[in-house]
Design a protein around this motif. Structure first.
Motif, PDB file in Angstrom:
ATOM      1  N   GLY A 123       0.809  -1.210   0.000  1.00  0.00           N
ATOM      2  CA  GLY A 123       0.000   0.000   0.000  1.00  0.00           C
ATOM      3  C   GLY A 123       0.842   1.258   0.000  1.00  0.00           C
ATOM      4  O   GLY A 123       2.069   1.209   0.085  1.00  0.00           O
ATOM      5  N   ASN A 124       0.166   2.391  -0.058  1.00  0.00           N
ATOM      6  CA  ASN A 124       0.829   3.690   0.027  1.00  0.00           C
ATOM      7  C   ASN A 124       0.427   4.382   1.334  1.00  0.00           C
ATOM      8  O   ASN A 124       0.993   4.098   2.367  1.00  0.00           O
ATOM      9  CB  ASN A 124       0.489   4.551  -1.194  1.00  0.00           C
ATOM     10  CG  ASN A 124       1.185   4.050  -2.463  1.00  0.00           C
ATOM     11  OD1 ASN A 124       2.235   3.402  -2.399  1.00  0.00           O
ATOM     12  ND2 ASN A 124       0.619   4.344  -3.614  1.00  0.00           N
ATOM     13  N   GLU A 125      -0.566   5.254   1.275  1.00  0.00           N
ATOM     14  CA  GLU A 125      -0.968   5.976   2.470  1.00  0.00           C
ATOM     15  C   GLU A 125      -1.745   5.106   3.460  1.00  0.00           C
ATOM     16  O   GLU A 125      -1.771   5.393   4.653  1.00  0.00           O
ATOM     17  CB  GLU A 125      -1.833   7.186   2.070  1.00  0.00           C
ATOM     18  CG  GLU A 125      -1.134   8.180   1.139  1.00  0.00           C
ATOM     19  CD  GLU A 125       0.138   8.748   1.744  1.00  0.00           C
ATOM     20  OE1 GLU A 125       0.156   9.001   2.964  1.00  0.00           O
ATOM     21  OE2 GLU A 125       1.120   8.931   0.993  1.00  0.00           O
ATOM     22  N   ASP A 126      -2.398   4.063   2.970  1.00  0.00           N
ATOM     23  CA  ASP A 126      -3.207   3.199   3.823  1.00  0.00           C
ATOM     24  C   ASP A 126      -2.768   1.744   3.647  1.00  0.00           C
ATOM     25  O   ASP A 126      -3.492   0.916   3.097  1.00  0.00           O
ATOM     26  CB  ASP A 126      -4.693   3.362   3.462  1.00  0.00           C
ATOM     27  CG  ASP A 126      -5.602   2.599   4.421  1.00  0.00           C
ATOM     28  OD1 ASP A 126      -5.198   2.390   5.581  1.00  0.00           O
ATOM     29  OD2 ASP A 126      -6.716   2.200   3.989  1.00  0.00           O
ATOM     30  N   PRO A 127      -1.561   1.401   4.119  1.00  0.00           N
ATOM     31  CA  PRO A 127      -1.014   0.065   3.865  1.00  0.00           C
ATOM     32  C   PRO A 127      -1.736  -1.030   4.640  1.00  0.00           C
ATOM     33  O   PRO A 127      -2.284  -0.796   5.714  1.00  0.00           O
ATOM     34  CB  PRO A 127       0.441   0.201   4.335  1.00  0.00           C
ATOM     35  CG  PRO A 127       0.394   1.272   5.379  1.00  0.00           C
ATOM     36  CD  PRO A 127      -0.655   2.242   4.915  1.00  0.00           C
ATOM     37  N   LYS A 128      -1.708  -2.228   4.074  1.00  0.00           N
ATOM     38  CA  LYS A 128      -2.309  -3.394   4.693  1.00  0.00           C
ATOM     39  C   LYS A 128      -1.236  -4.468   4.893  1.00  0.00           C
ATOM     40  O   LYS A 128      -0.304  -4.579   4.097  1.00  0.00           O
ATOM     41  CB  LYS A 128      -3.434  -3.968   3.826  1.00  0.00           C
ATOM     42  CG  LYS A 128      -4.496  -2.961   3.412  1.00  0.00           C
ATOM     43  CD  LYS A 128      -5.286  -2.433   4.592  1.00  0.00           C
ATOM     44  CE  LYS A 128      -6.372  -1.462   4.120  1.00  0.00           C
ATOM     45  NZ  LYS A 128      -7.031  -0.778   5.264  1.00  0.00           N
ATOM     46  N   ALA A 129      -1.415  -5.263   5.942  1.00  0.00           N
ATOM     47  CA  ALA A 129      -0.479  -6.352   6.234  1.00  0.00           C
ATOM     48  C   ALA A 129      -1.110  -7.689   5.895  1.00  0.00           C
ATOM     49  O   ALA A 129      -2.302  -7.906   6.111  1.00  0.00           O
ATOM     50  CB  ALA A 129      -0.073  -6.320   7.702  1.00  0.00           C
ATOM     51  N   SER A 130      -0.302  -8.587   5.372  1.00  0.00           N
ATOM     52  CA  SER A 130      -0.758  -9.939   5.035  1.00  0.00           C
ATOM     53  C   SER A 130      -0.832 -10.795   6.289  1.00  0.00           C
ATOM     54  O   SER A 130      -0.502 -10.359   7.396  1.00  0.00           O
ATOM     55  CB  SER A 130       0.229 -10.582   4.061  1.00  0.00           C
ATOM     56  OG  SER A 130       1.446 -10.880   4.748  1.00  0.00           O
ATOM     57  N   LEU A 131      -1.213 -12.036   6.115  1.00  0.00           N
ATOM     58  CA  LEU A 131      -1.050 -13.011   7.189  1.00  0.00           C
ATOM     59  C   LEU A 131       0.447 -13.269   7.367  1.00  0.00           C
ATOM     60  O   LEU A 131       1.185 -13.368   6.377  1.00  0.00           O
ATOM     61  CB  LEU A 131      -1.757 -14.313   6.837  1.00  0.00           C
ATOM     62  CG  LEU A 131      -3.291 -14.266   6.809  1.00  0.00           C
ATOM     63  CD1 LEU A 131      -3.831 -15.561   6.223  1.00  0.00           C
ATOM     64  CD2 LEU A 131      -3.846 -14.027   8.203  1.00  0.00           C
ATOM     65  N   PRO A 132       0.938 -13.383   8.592  1.00  0.00           N
ATOM     66  CA  PRO A 132       2.366 -13.664   8.797  1.00  0.00           C
ATOM     67  C   PRO A 132       2.727 -15.091   8.388  1.00  0.00           C
ATOM     68  O   PRO A 132       1.872 -15.976   8.359  1.00  0.00           O
ATOM     69  CB  PRO A 132       2.562 -13.469  10.305  1.00  0.00           C
ATOM     70  CG  PRO A 132       1.316 -12.810  10.802  1.00  0.00           C
ATOM     71  CD  PRO A 132       0.221 -13.197   9.856  1.00  0.00           C
ATOM     72  N   GLY A 133       4.004 -15.279   8.096  1.00  0.00           N
ATOM     73  CA  GLY A 133       4.541 -16.602   7.835  1.00  0.00           C
ATOM     74  C   GLY A 133       5.714 -16.866   8.757  1.00  0.00           C
ATOM     75  O   GLY A 133       6.318 -15.930   9.290  1.00  0.00           O
ATOM     76  N   GLU A 134       6.032 -18.127   8.945  1.00  0.00           N
ATOM     77  CA  GLU A 134       7.169 -18.494   9.801  1.00  0.00           C
ATOM     78  C   GLU A 134       8.172 -19.307   9.007  1.00  0.00           C
ATOM     79  O   GLU A 134       7.794 -20.144   8.185  1.00  0.00           O
ATOM     80  CB  GLU A 134       6.709 -19.295  11.021  1.00  0.00           C
ATOM     81  CG  GLU A 134       7.851 -19.671  11.950  1.00  0.00           C
ATOM     82  CD  GLU A 134       7.413 -20.247  13.282  1.00  0.00           C
ATOM     83  OE1 GLU A 134       8.290 -20.477  14.144  1.00  0.00           O
ATOM     84  OE2 GLU A 134       6.191 -20.470  13.460  1.00  0.00           O
TER      85      GLU A 134
END
Length: 363
Positions: A234-245
């Motif tokens: 994203g730019n001004e409103d970034p989103k995070a994915s599901l984490p991975g290990e």
């Protein structure tokens, strides 16, 4: 509708040159050929720029230079193209947006981003300042710590001091952290030049190895930890994915474990975390992305203590790996965004950010 001309830049002058070739091959193969006219642009280890008109498979195996045509990018807003000389004639290869798939120094560190800014052309991923800061692990940690975000204890040393202060440096590390500890070049990725030192001799050799790659050296306290990663988009409103290990095949996730272990390292997506842990990591990933003024994309790497459960931000990668085994696209795929659509979104974000900049006053 006329297809968008996308310049995919690969190679470069860093210890991650070969990783870039693998990433670029994956990106070019998955890009929608009905939407994009792809212009592969290769940079040799000597820093020479070329147009590559051949088969994409020759990028990954390194034989692309045999068919490459020397070219250059003029840092002039009146061109917005790559220029080559073919049969004695100037040929202009016009570009609408640039997708740099360059890892490490002189590619991920704001240098080529500065050229794209001078050309006034949209490009994927972070801008000049955020690229430079995220490439430098020391600056990254200092800014994150100043912002109140959690980082592992560290110390900074300089190559120029090694000839006359090496024993003093080693004693300082032993007094502060003990063993084991990690030694890293400040500006490098893909775990190139990183050592886990278990005693004085390994610390000394680790420092000398790191100094082969950078003038600034980072020594970090070791904590027994799980290695967690999270993709941000994203730019001004970034989103995070599901984490991975990551479950590395080696003692830590080094260069060999990442790219050449024959699939022995395991990538768990999504990471086996409690719901509140997952949300905390996603929240920290977005906060780190914003604190470092990132845009487009970044992969945020975490260490989660096996003893205390404390989550530390380790580093941010502004041009993360895009190989077929890389975590960044895999984590988005798990979140419901396929690789091909991820590429589309990154190009959209590059154009969006460029339009916002164009609306600013210059005088």
């Amino acid at each position: 509708m006329e297809k968008m001309k996308v310049g995919v830049v690969f190679g470069g002058q860093s210890g991650e040159h070969e990783v870039s070739l693998m990433s670029a091959t994956s990106v070019i193969k998955v890009m929608d050929k009905t939407k994009y006219d792809i212009i592969p642009i290769g940079i040799t280890k000597e820093g020479k720029w070329h147009i590559f008109p051949g088969d994409v498979s020759k990028i990954e195996d390194g034989s692309w230079q045999e068919e490459a045509i020397p070219a250059f990018l003029p840092p002039d807003t009146g061109y917005r193209c790559l220029i080559s000389l073919e049969e004695g004639k100037e040929v202009r290869h016009y570009i609408d947006v640039i997708f740099p798939v360059l890892h490490g120094p002189r590619g991920e560190d704001g240098t080529v981003q500065g050229v794209f800014e001078l050309m006034n052309i949209p490009y994927v991923s972070c801008g000049v300042s955020s690229s430079a800061v995220c490439m430098d692990k020391v600056f990254t940690k200092q800014i994150l710590r100043q912002t109140g975000l959690p980082v592992v204890d560290f110390k900074v040393f300089y190559k120029k001091d090694l000839p006359h202060k090496l024993d003093e440096i080693i004693s300082e590390v032993e007094a502060s952290f003990g063993y084991p500890c990690f030694v890293k070049p400040a500006n490098m990725g893909s775990s190139v030049g990183i050592t886990k030192a278990h005693d004085r001799e390994e610390l000394k050799s680790g420092i000398m190895l790191a100094a082969e790659y950078d003038r600034k050296l980072l020594v970090e306290k070791f904590i027994p930890a799980r290695e967690i990663e999270c993709s941000v988009l994203g730019n001004e409103d970034p989103k995070a994915s599901l984490p991975g290990e990551i479950m590395p095949s080696h003692e830590f996730y080094d260069y060999t474990a990442k790219y050449f272990d024959g699939g022995k390292s395991k990538l768990l997506i999504p990471a086996p975390l409690a719901g509140e842990e997952t949300e905390k990591i996603r929240d920290l990933a977005v906060k780190a992305f914003k604190a470092l003024d990132c845009s487009g994309m970044a992969r945020v790497d975490f260490l989660m203590s096996k003893v205390s459960g404390i989550i530390y931000i380790n580093e941010l990668n502004t041009i993360p790996g895009f190989t077929k085994i890389s975590m960044y696209p895999k984590m988005w795929e798990a979140a419901g965004l396929p690789y091909k659509e991820l590429i589309d979104k990154l190009i959209e974000l590059a154009i969006e950010r460029h339009r916002e900049k164009q609306a600013l006053k210059l005088s």
